[in-house]
Design a protein around this motif. Structure first.
Motif, short mmCIF file in Angstrom:
data_model
loop_
_atom_site.label_atom_id
_atom_site.label_comp_id
_atom_site.label_asym_id
_atom_site.label_seq_id
_atom_site.Cartn_x
_atom_site.Cartn_y
_atom_site.Cartn_z
N ARG A 111 8.48 15.03 35.56
CA ARG A 111 8.45 15.10 37.02
C ARG A 111 9.44 16.12 37.57
N PHE A 112 10.44 16.47 36.76
CA PHE A 112 11.47 17.41 37.23
C PHE A 112 11.20 18.85 36.78
N GLU A 113 10.01 19.10 36.28
CA GLU A 113 9.63 20.45 35.84
C GLU A 113 9.82 21.50 36.94
N PRO A 114 9.50 21.20 38.22
CA PRO A 114 9.67 22.21 39.28
C PRO A 114 11.12 22.64 39.51
N VAL A 115 12.07 21.81 39.12
CA VAL A 115 13.49 22.16 39.33
C VAL A 115 14.23 22.28 37.99
N LEU A 116 13.48 22.61 36.95
CA LEU A 116 14.08 22.75 35.62
C LEU A 116 15.15 23.84 35.60
N ALA A 117 14.87 24.98 36.24
CA ALA A 117 15.84 26.09 36.26
C ALA A 117 17.13 25.67 36.97
N GLU A 118 16.99 24.90 38.04
CA GLU A 118 18.17 24.43 38.78
C GLU A 118 19.00 23.48 37.93
N ILE A 119 18.34 22.59 37.21
CA ILE A 119 19.05 21.63 36.35
C ILE A 119 19.82 22.37 35.26
N GLU A 177 38.21 31.58 38.74
CA GLU A 177 36.85 31.70 38.20
C GLU A 177 36.12 30.36 38.16
N HIS A 178 36.85 29.29 37.81
CA HIS A 178 36.13 28.02 37.78
C HIS A 178 35.91 27.47 39.19
N THR A 179 36.78 27.83 40.14
CA THR A 179 36.53 27.46 41.54
C THR A 179 35.29 28.17 42.05
N LEU A 180 35.15 29.44 41.69
CA LEU A 180 33.97 30.21 42.07
C LEU A 180 32.71 29.61 41.45
N GLU A 181 32.83 29.16 40.21
CA GLU A 181 31.69 28.55 39.52
C GLU A 181 31.31 27.21 40.16
N GLN A 182 32.31 26.46 40.61
CA GLN A 182 32.04 25.20 41.30
C GLN A 182 31.25 25.46 42.59
N LYS A 183 31.59 26.53 43.29
CA LYS A 183 30.86 26.89 44.51
C LYS A 183 29.44 27.33 44.16
N LYS A 184 29.31 28.10 43.09
CA LYS A 184 28.00 28.57 42.63
C LYS A 184 27.09 27.40 42.28
N LEU A 186 26.75 24.62 43.75
CA LEU A 186 26.27 23.87 44.90
C LEU A 186 24.83 24.19 45.29
N ASP A 187 24.43 25.43 45.15
CA ASP A 187 23.06 25.80 45.56
C ASP A 187 21.99 25.11 44.70
N PRO A 188 22.04 25.24 43.37
CA PRO A 188 21.04 24.51 42.58
C PRO A 188 21.17 22.99 42.70
N LEU A 189 22.39 22.51 42.90
CA LEU A 189 22.59 21.07 43.07
C LEU A 189 21.92 20.59 44.35
N LYS A 212 25.34 10.39 42.34
CA LYS A 212 26.33 11.34 41.82
C LYS A 212 26.11 12.73 42.42
N ALA A 213 24.85 13.13 42.55
CA ALA A 213 24.54 14.43 43.15
C ALA A 213 25.03 14.48 44.59
N HIS A 214 24.85 13.38 45.31
CA HIS A 214 25.32 13.30 46.70
C HIS A 214 26.84 13.44 46.77
N ILE A 215 27.53 12.75 45.87
CA ILE A 215 29.00 12.81 45.86
C ILE A 215 29.49 14.22 45.55
N LEU A 216 28.87 14.85 44.54
CA LEU A 216 29.29 16.19 44.15
C LEU A 216 29.01 17.22 45.25
N LEU A 217 27.98 16.96 46.06
CA LEU A 217 27.64 17.87 47.15
C LEU A 217 28.55 17.71 48.36
N TYR A 218 28.93 16.47 48.65
CA TYR A 218 29.58 16.19 49.93
C TYR A 218 31.01 15.66 49.80
#
Length: 280
Positions: A111-119, A177-184, A186-189, A212-218
């Motif tokens: 069911r998650f095939e449409p967002v496989l790249a994001e995962i 660099e890891h702070t930048l990666e954490q920001k990066k 957010l979009d696929p999340l 967990k996704a909600h917590i990591l986003l907000y």
């Protein structure tokens, strides 16, 4: 007077009501080995006056030795311990646990095939963050070894001071660099979170992952990522720099206040070696 010890020199230069401390570590560069005495009054704050041996240093030598001792004093206070504390925190319940949920559940669910790249992008970013923390811890261990060696031998070399400064700069590059990666991340999340919400994939076994996704986003710390990046001088500005330029930039950012406050005028007023007195 040139052959006298730093203790003898300090006693001759100590003024009424002053205390004197001999810096516990000698400093050695390619020219000589130096020692420092610090004069201060108990009622005064911060820096007092200074004296160095060898006694008859040129004015240019005094300036170089002055800043070397100031930086050595600061770096011996273990200035990167906070970075190591941050890197040593347990992220199992947040990032790492979420990554395992993605691998063990969502990647196996058609069911998650449409967002496989994001995962896969989220997993890659979390891997990067984990590797960054490991690198920071490794650099911290290197830093600690240098401090331990200086304390054991009672002397610091120009090379050791340069290495401590460089390690601090490298640790800040890793943190940036890891702070930048954490920001990066957010979009696929956000894409994954929206997909789960719109397709009603937030119940049953998927409920915990959705939460967990909600917590990591907000989470507040995530919302403040832009402010964290600004502290490093801005992502766009830093992306134009090479790795070595970035290391040097972060060293300079850390040290700029020392050089600003302890300028040449300060040296002329506070250092008691004869060449400095003549330079006034």
């Amino acid at each position: 007077m040139s052959n006298e010890s730093i203790h003898q020199l300090a006693e001759k230069h100590k003024k009424f009501m002053e205390k004197v401390d001999i810096f516990p570590y000698k400093y050695k560069n390619s020219v000589a080995t130096y020692e420092m005495a610090h004069f201060y009054r108990l009622s005064a704050n911060l820096y007092g006056s200074f004296l160095y041996s060898p006694y008859h240093l040129s004015y240019e030598e005094v300036k170089d030795v002055f800043y070397s001792f100031i930086l050595l004093d600061e770096y011996m206070k273990n200035k990167i311990s906070k970075l190591n504390d941050y890197a040593s925190m347990d992220y199992t319940d947040s990032y790492y646990g979420f990554r395992e949920d993605l691998k063990n559940t969502l990647l196996k669910d058609e069911r998650f095939e449409p967002v496989l790249a994001e995962i896969e992008s989220i997993i890659k970013s979390i891997d990067f963050v984990e590797e960054s923390f490991a690198k920071n811890t490794m650099k911290y261990d290197e830093y600690q070894k240098i401090i331990s060696q200086i304390k054991a031998e009672g002397i610091a070399t120009e090379f050791q001071l340069k290495e401590m400064r460089r390690i601090l700069g490298m640790c800040h590059v890793i943190e940036f660099e890891h702070t930048l990666e954490q920001k990066k991340l957010l979009d696929p999340l956000k894409e994954l979170y929206t997909f789960m919400k719109q397709n009603q994939l937030a119940d049953g076994d998927l409920k915990t992952i959705f939460q967990k996704a909600h917590i990591l986003l907000y989470d507040k710390s995530v919302i403040e990522l832009d402010n964290s990046l600004k502290r490093f001088g801005g992502a766009d500005e830093n992306s134009a720099l090479s790795y070595e330029e970035l290391v040097e930039k972060f060293i300079n950012m850390y040290e700029k206040d020392f050089f600003k406050a302890l300028n040449e005028d300060f040296i002329k007023r506070r250092v008691r070696n004869p060449s400095v007195q003549k330079a006034k």
